[in-house]
Each structure stands twice: as C-alpha cells, then as structure tokens.
Design a protein around this motif. Structure first.
Motif, PDB file in Angstrom:
ATOM      1  N   ARG A 143      45.953  43.931  39.366  1.00  0.00           N
ATOM      2  CA  ARG A 143      44.935  44.915  38.961  1.00  0.00           C
ATOM      3  C   ARG A 143      45.165  46.222  39.709  1.00  0.00           C
ATOM      4  O   ARG A 143      45.131  46.252  40.935  1.00  0.00           O
ATOM      5  N   ASP A 163      44.202  46.862  31.699  1.00  0.00           N
ATOM      6  CA  ASP A 163      42.854  47.273  32.094  1.00  0.00           C
ATOM      7  C   ASP A 163      42.440  46.435  33.299  1.00  0.00           C
ATOM      8  O   ASP A 163      42.288  45.216  33.203  1.00  0.00           O
ATOM      9  N   ALA A 164      42.271  47.110  34.432  1.00  0.00           N
ATOM     10  CA  ALA A 164      41.978  46.405  35.693  1.00  0.00           C
ATOM     11  C   ALA A 164      40.622  45.698  35.673  1.00  0.00           C
ATOM     12  O   ALA A 164      40.374  44.798  36.469  1.00  0.00           O
ATOM     13  N   ASP A 165      39.729  46.090  34.747  1.00  0.00           N
ATOM     14  CA  ASP A 165      38.378  45.521  34.733  1.00  0.00           C
ATOM     15  C   ASP A 165      38.293  44.136  34.073  1.00  0.00           C
ATOM     16  O   ASP A 165      37.271  43.465  34.192  1.00  0.00           O
ATOM     17  N   VAL A 166      39.343  43.743  33.380  1.00  0.00           N
ATOM     18  CA  VAL A 166      39.312  42.432  32.703  1.00  0.00           C
ATOM     19  C   VAL A 166      39.467  41.338  33.764  1.00  0.00           C
ATOM     20  O   VAL A 166      40.448  41.307  34.503  1.00  0.00           O
ATOM     21  N   ASP A 167      38.465  40.440  33.833  1.00  0.00           N
ATOM     22  CA  ASP A 167      38.475  39.418  34.876  1.00  0.00           C
ATOM     23  C   ASP A 167      39.353  38.218  34.553  1.00  0.00           C
ATOM     24  O   ASP A 167      39.981  37.643  35.434  1.00  0.00           O
ATOM     25  N   HIS A 206      46.241  41.470  27.384  1.00  0.00           N
ATOM     26  CA  HIS A 206      45.811  42.375  28.455  1.00  0.00           C
ATOM     27  C   HIS A 206      46.941  42.706  29.425  1.00  0.00           C
ATOM     28  O   HIS A 206      46.748  43.481  30.363  1.00  0.00           O
TER      29      HIS A 206
END
Length: 259
Positions: A20, A60-64, A70
C-alpha cells in the motif's frame, strides 16, 4: 497448445504481498511492516517454501482486501531476509528485490492468502561491444545527473554516490537510483514497468532533470524571499532606531551649541 506449455514452463506460483502506497524495485534491500492477516499468512508460507515472495503495488491503497483487479500487473520478485515480530500483531520484514515479474492471474482456490502466477522478467544482458559502449554512456550520464541531483538534496543517503560508483550494470543502477528518489510510488511503479532499458533510462533521466530544475527554482524563490525579509528587517530596525539616532544627533547638536 504447445505455446501455452512453453510459457507455463516459465511461470512460477508465488505468494503475493500487496503493498500500500509503496513500490519496491529489484536490487534494493528494504524493510516494511505487515499487519494484514493474509499478508502475514503469505509471508509464513513463503518462509516454508524457500523465502520467495512477489511484492506488488495496490492501485488503490485504501482497499483492505485486495483482489487481482486491485493489483498492478508488474511487481518485484523478492527474497525474504529477516522477520521481526513487533507488538500489536505487526510483522516487520526485510526483503531484497531480485527481479521484475508480471502477474498473469491469481489462484482463486487459495483463500488463505493471495497466490499468483508470476512470469519472471528476463535479466537484461548486453552481449555486443556496441551495447557495452551504450551501457557505459548510460552509466556515466546517470551518475552525473544523480550527482547534480544529490547536491540539492542534502538529506539523501550519503553513501548512495559511493555505492553507485561501484555499479556497472545500467539496469541495476537505474533501479537503485529510482528507489532513492523522493518521488511518489506512482513514479517508481513506472520505472518498474519499464522492462526495456532505454525506456527506463529515458523516464529516469527526465525525472532527475525535472527534480534538479524544481530544486533550483525553489532555491531561487527561497533566496528572493530571504533577500526581501532581510531588507524589510533592516528597514524595520533602522526605523525603530531612528528616534534614538535623531535624539543622539540632537544631543550632539545641542552639545556643540553649548560649547
């Protein structure tokens, strides 16, 4: 069908660690922290299988819980050097990037962690004398640009220039310089995706020259502002002192009068 078999011979199945907000390039040693359960599982599996992992940047760094869509299509195959367990289930891992790899899909059946079909990138080998001359030219130019760049960035790794002076492989030199640049991971990802040496060289030189120009412009601005502040301060101090100077002059004048 035979084509597929040939390609399959080259493809490795590797545990994936999605990164991330960072990109790791080959020929660099770096540590980072893991706290996602799947990433820790991937790491533990890698350790049982010889310590090879595939590091790939999330778009996208926000995808957990990242899935294949991704992930970037190009990442770095790396060797795990050291693992340190920290409080709060955090694992710090030291890795050494070894080569580029292209992701050709993930193993959907593995639900414990991400596992991918990775095609290792070819090591760039320069066989001809002509290539040797071109490589030497690239290396000299890169070192020159980096020296100019480093002059504007005193916080840069002091040993970098010394380390680079020992490197005579342009691909490796470019990756190590790119890893050291204070630029966002998107730019590092662009360098990573440039399998072609000349393309990588063009991208990196453009960044270096751009950063040198930005640094020069910033220094000029800072200088201009400092001059203005200095002048304003001088004027302010003189104005502050003016009444006293006048008083002094007045006293001297009066003094002269009495004589």
């Amino acid at each position: 069908m035979s084509e597929k078999k040939e390609e399959a011979g080259q493809i490795s199945v590797l545990p994936i660690i999605p990164l991330r907000g960072m990109t790791i390039l080959p020929d660099t040693v770096i540590h980072f922290d893991l706290n996602r359960e799947k990433s820790v599982q991937a790491l533990e599996y890698a350790m049982m299988k010889g310590g090879q992992i595939f590091l790939v940047t999330q778009k996208d760094a926000d995808v957990d819980v990242p899935e294949e869509k991704h992930l970037s299509s190009v990442g770095t195959i790396a060797a795990v050097k050291q693992i340190t367990r920290l409080p709060n289930q955090i694992v710090r891992v030291l890795v050494e990037g070894t080569m580029r790899g292209t992701l050709h899909g993930v193993n959907k059946e593995n639900t414990k962690f991400l596992e991918g079909y990775v095609e290792p990138g070819q090591k760039e080998v320069s066989e001809t004398a002509e290539n040797g001359i071109e490589n030497e030219a690239m290396i000299r130019q890169l070192k020159e640009y980096f020296t100019l760049f480093a002059a504007h960035y005193p916080k840069l790794d002091k040993n970098a220039l010394q380390r680079y002076s020992q490197i005579n492989d342009p691909g490796s030199l470019m990756d190590q310089i790119a890893m050291n640049l204070p630029v966002g991971f998107g730019k590092k990802q662009q360098i990573l995706e440039a399998f072609d040496l000349e393309e990588r060289y063009d991208i990196l030189c453009e960044y270096l020259l751009n950063e040198i120009e930005i640094a020069k412009a910033r220094e000029e601005l800072a200088h201009r502002i400092k001059d203005r502040v200095d002048n304003n301060q001088r004027e302010y101090l003189l104005r502050e002192q003016l009444p006293y100077i006048r008083e002094e002059l007045g006293e001297l004048k009066d003094h002269g009068h009495h004589e």
